[in-house]
Design a protein around this motif. Structure first.
Motif, mmCIF file in Angstrom:
data_model
loop_
_atom_site.group_PDB
_atom_site.id
_atom_site.type_symbol
_atom_site.label_atom_id
_atom_site.label_comp_id
_atom_site.label_asym_id
_atom_site.label_seq_id
_atom_site.Cartn_x
_atom_site.Cartn_y
_atom_site.Cartn_z
ATOM 1 N N ARG A 6 0.837 -1.207 0.000
ATOM 2 C CA ARG A 6 0.000 0.000 0.000
ATOM 3 C C ARG A 6 0.870 1.254 0.000
ATOM 4 N NH1 ARG A 6 -4.888 1.511 -1.164
ATOM 5 N NH2 ARG A 6 -5.649 -0.375 -0.214
ATOM 6 N N LEU A 7 1.903 1.267 0.835
ATOM 7 C CA LEU A 7 2.785 2.429 0.915
ATOM 8 C C LEU A 7 3.500 2.676 -0.415
ATOM 9 C CD1 LEU A 7 4.292 1.808 4.457
ATOM 10 C CD2 LEU A 7 2.657 3.597 3.814
ATOM 11 N N TRP A 8 4.009 1.618 -1.005
ATOM 12 C CA TRP A 8 4.702 1.753 -2.288
ATOM 13 C C TRP A 8 3.732 2.134 -3.398
ATOM 14 C CZ3 TRP A 8 9.708 2.023 -3.684
ATOM 15 C CH2 TRP A 8 10.644 1.794 -2.683
ATOM 16 N N TRP A 9 2.529 1.576 -3.355
ATOM 17 C CA TRP A 9 1.535 1.925 -4.375
ATOM 18 C C TRP A 9 1.097 3.379 -4.213
ATOM 19 C CZ3 TRP A 9 -4.200 1.920 -4.164
ATOM 20 C CH2 TRP A 9 -4.764 2.088 -5.438
ATOM 21 N N THR A 40 7.639 3.133 -13.010
ATOM 22 C CA THR A 40 7.822 1.704 -13.309
ATOM 23 C C THR A 40 8.686 1.016 -12.254
ATOM 24 O OG1 THR A 40 9.641 2.211 -14.851
ATOM 25 C CG2 THR A 40 7.430 1.940 -15.795
ATOM 26 N N GLU A 41 9.691 1.714 -11.765
ATOM 27 C CA GLU A 41 10.524 1.134 -10.702
ATOM 28 C C GLU A 41 9.706 0.888 -9.438
ATOM 29 O OE1 GLU A 41 14.183 2.462 -7.764
ATOM 30 O OE2 GLU A 41 14.134 3.322 -9.785
ATOM 31 N N LYS A 42 8.934 1.875 -9.025
ATOM 32 C CA LYS A 42 8.152 1.749 -7.792
ATOM 33 C C LYS A 42 6.996 0.775 -7.954
ATOM 34 C CE LYS A 42 9.700 6.215 -6.308
ATOM 35 N NZ LYS A 42 9.427 7.636 -6.319
ATOM 36 N N LEU A 43 6.444 0.682 -9.141
ATOM 37 C CA LEU A 43 5.402 -0.305 -9.410
ATOM 38 C C LEU A 43 5.951 -1.711 -9.183
ATOM 39 C CD1 LEU A 43 2.534 -0.956 -10.547
ATOM 40 C CD2 LEU A 43 3.614 -0.968 -12.813
ATOM 41 N N GLY A 44 7.139 -1.963 -9.710
ATOM 42 C CA GLY A 44 7.772 -3.263 -9.491
ATOM 43 C C GLY A 44 8.036 -3.521 -8.016
ATOM 44 N N LYS A 45 8.526 -2.519 -7.316
ATOM 45 C CA LYS A 45 8.816 -2.692 -5.895
ATOM 46 C C LYS A 45 7.533 -2.925 -5.093
ATOM 47 C CE LYS A 45 13.238 -0.409 -6.011
ATOM 48 N NZ LYS A 45 14.072 0.715 -5.606
ATOM 49 N N ALA A 46 6.469 -2.208 -5.441
ATOM 50 C CA ALA A 46 5.179 -2.440 -4.772
ATOM 51 C C ALA A 46 4.746 -3.889 -4.973
ATOM 52 C CB ALA A 46 4.118 -1.484 -5.307
ATOM 53 N N TYR A 47 4.897 -4.382 -6.187
ATOM 54 C CA TYR A 47 4.503 -5.759 -6.484
ATOM 55 C C TYR A 47 5.336 -6.754 -5.667
ATOM 56 C CZ TYR A 47 3.397 -10.006 -8.983
ATOM 57 O OH TYR A 47 3.003 -11.281 -9.280
ATOM 58 N N HIS A 59 17.505 -0.336 -8.760
ATOM 59 C CA HIS A 59 16.603 0.349 -9.678
ATOM 60 C C HIS A 59 15.988 -0.638 -10.664
ATOM 61 C CE1 HIS A 59 17.676 4.352 -8.341
ATOM 62 N NE2 HIS A 59 18.948 3.991 -8.371
ATOM 63 N N LEU A 60 16.486 -1.860 -10.663
ATOM 64 C CA LEU A 60 16.020 -2.881 -11.591
ATOM 65 C C LEU A 60 14.808 -3.605 -11.014
ATOM 66 C CD1 LEU A 60 19.508 -4.376 -12.519
ATOM 67 C CD2 LEU A 60 18.158 -2.727 -13.839
ATOM 68 N N SER A 61 13.630 -3.193 -11.415
ATOM 69 C CA SER A 61 12.454 -3.915 -10.926
ATOM 70 C C SER A 61 11.381 -4.074 -12.000
ATOM 71 C CB SER A 61 11.860 -3.238 -9.687
ATOM 72 O OG SER A 61 11.310 -1.980 -10.017
ATOM 73 N N PHE A 62 11.387 -3.245 -13.030
ATOM 74 C CA PHE A 62 10.292 -3.288 -13.996
ATOM 75 C C PHE A 62 10.346 -4.532 -14.881
ATOM 76 C CE2 PHE A 62 8.054 -1.486 -17.854
ATOM 77 C CZ PHE A 62 6.794 -1.667 -17.327
ATOM 78 N N VAL A 63 11.506 -4.884 -15.386
ATOM 79 C CA VAL A 63 11.621 -6.104 -16.208
ATOM 80 C C VAL A 63 11.237 -7.313 -15.359
ATOM 81 C CG1 VAL A 63 13.219 -7.633 -17.427
ATOM 82 C CG2 VAL A 63 13.316 -5.156 -17.823
ATOM 83 N N ARG A 64 11.748 -7.369 -14.132
ATOM 84 C CA ARG A 64 11.411 -8.492 -13.239
ATOM 85 C C ARG A 64 9.916 -8.515 -12.935
ATOM 86 N NH1 ARG A 64 14.624 -7.108 -8.608
ATOM 87 N NH2 ARG A 64 12.873 -7.943 -7.687
ATOM 88 N N VAL A 162 -0.718 0.625 -12.966
ATOM 89 C CA VAL A 162 -0.746 1.523 -11.811
ATOM 90 C C VAL A 162 -2.159 1.626 -11.262
ATOM 91 C CG1 VAL A 162 -0.441 3.913 -11.048
ATOM 92 C CG2 VAL A 162 1.270 2.858 -12.535
ATOM 93 N N LEU A 163 -3.105 1.915 -12.120
ATOM 94 C CA LEU A 163 -4.461 2.183 -11.669
ATOM 95 C C LEU A 163 -5.174 0.952 -11.111
ATOM 96 C CD1 LEU A 163 -5.543 4.559 -14.571
ATOM 97 C CD2 LEU A 163 -4.877 5.189 -12.236
ATOM 98 N N LYS A 164 -4.825 -0.214 -11.631
ATOM 99 C CA LYS A 164 -5.529 -1.445 -11.231
ATOM 100 C C LYS A 164 -4.699 -2.330 -10.308
ATOM 101 C CE LYS A 164 -8.344 -1.131 -15.311
ATOM 102 N NZ LYS A 164 -8.839 -1.756 -16.516
ATOM 103 N N PHE A 165 -3.634 -1.775 -9.757
ATOM 104 C CA PHE A 165 -2.744 -2.547 -8.890
ATOM 105 C C PHE A 165 -3.474 -3.325 -7.791
ATOM 106 C CE2 PHE A 165 0.219 -3.138 -5.365
ATOM 107 C CZ PHE A 165 1.246 -3.797 -6.006
ATOM 108 N N PRO A 166 -4.449 -2.734 -7.089
ATOM 109 C CA PRO A 166 -5.107 -3.491 -6.020
ATOM 110 C C PRO A 166 -5.814 -4.761 -6.511
ATOM 111 C CG PRO A 166 -5.630 -1.159 -5.823
ATOM 112 C CD PRO A 166 -4.932 -1.356 -7.145
ATOM 113 N N GLU A 167 -6.083 -4.835 -7.795
ATOM 114 C CA GLU A 167 -6.793 -5.988 -8.331
ATOM 115 C C GLU A 167 -5.883 -7.150 -8.687
ATOM 116 O OE1 GLU A 167 -9.897 -4.939 -11.228
ATOM 117 O OE2 GLU A 167 -9.496 -2.833 -10.693
#
Length: 169
Positions: A6-9, A40-47, A59-64, A162-167
């Motif tokens: 939640r914090l990262w998102w 994109t980096e923070k999206l990956g980290k949130a995931y 900083h490498l999180s989007f490809v993963r 980003v917008l649908k992350f909670p789903e």
């Protein structure tokens, strides 16, 4: 979604809001790329916080992130593909390897990964004797993102992610 996610998102959405403002105002590509890279980096980290443990400090999180989504069980993948605008999970699975070079380029925009001599959207380079400023540089990745169907599709998927992350997160 756990508390860490939640914090990262929350931060991802905040950066995404600034990105949208920059898009609407027609800001220089360097500013839009800077925020796109951070989103994109923070999206990956949130995931990756879904495990409850801190992801790698990198900083490498989007490809993963894209690869991890692709590794989800079939029912999850079908649902995520639909959330991201794909009619079938197979179409999404086939799309991921074709878009990975774009994702890789976005990651490499972080100054720490661009190195002293590489283009980045934040600081003039090369570090020891700058000859390029991000504000006037023509980023090839920007052209590919905005002028090609595949690039525009990636931008739409990032928006949905980003917008649908909670789903799906």
């Amino acid at each position: 979604m756990n508390t860490y996610q939640r914090l990262w998102w929350d931060q991802t959405r905040s950066d995404y809001t600034v990105l949208l403002l920059l898009r609407r105002e027609g800001a220089a590509p360097c500013h839009q790329l800077h925020y796109l890279q951070m989103v994109t980096e923070k999206l990956g980290k949130a995931y990756f916080w879904r495990t409850g443990h801190a992801p790698r400090k990198s900083h490498l999180s989007f490809v993963r992130f894209l690869q991890a989504i692709d590794d989800r069980p079939d029912p999850d993948l079908t649902r995520i593909a639909e959330l991201f605008g794909f009619g079938r999970a197979r179409d999404f699975e086939n799309w991921i390897p074709t878009i990975t070079p774009f994702a890789y380029e976005l990651e490499r925009l972080a100054p720490a990964l661009a190195g002293d001599n590489g283009p980045n959207p934040e600081y003039p380079w090369p570090r020891a004797g700058p000859v390029h400023a991000p504000a006037t540089f023509e980023f090839g990745v920007w052209t590919r993102l905005t002028d090609t169907g595949r690039g525009r599709q990636l931008l739409k998927v990032i928006d949905a992610a980003v917008l649908k992350f909670p789903e799906y997160g």
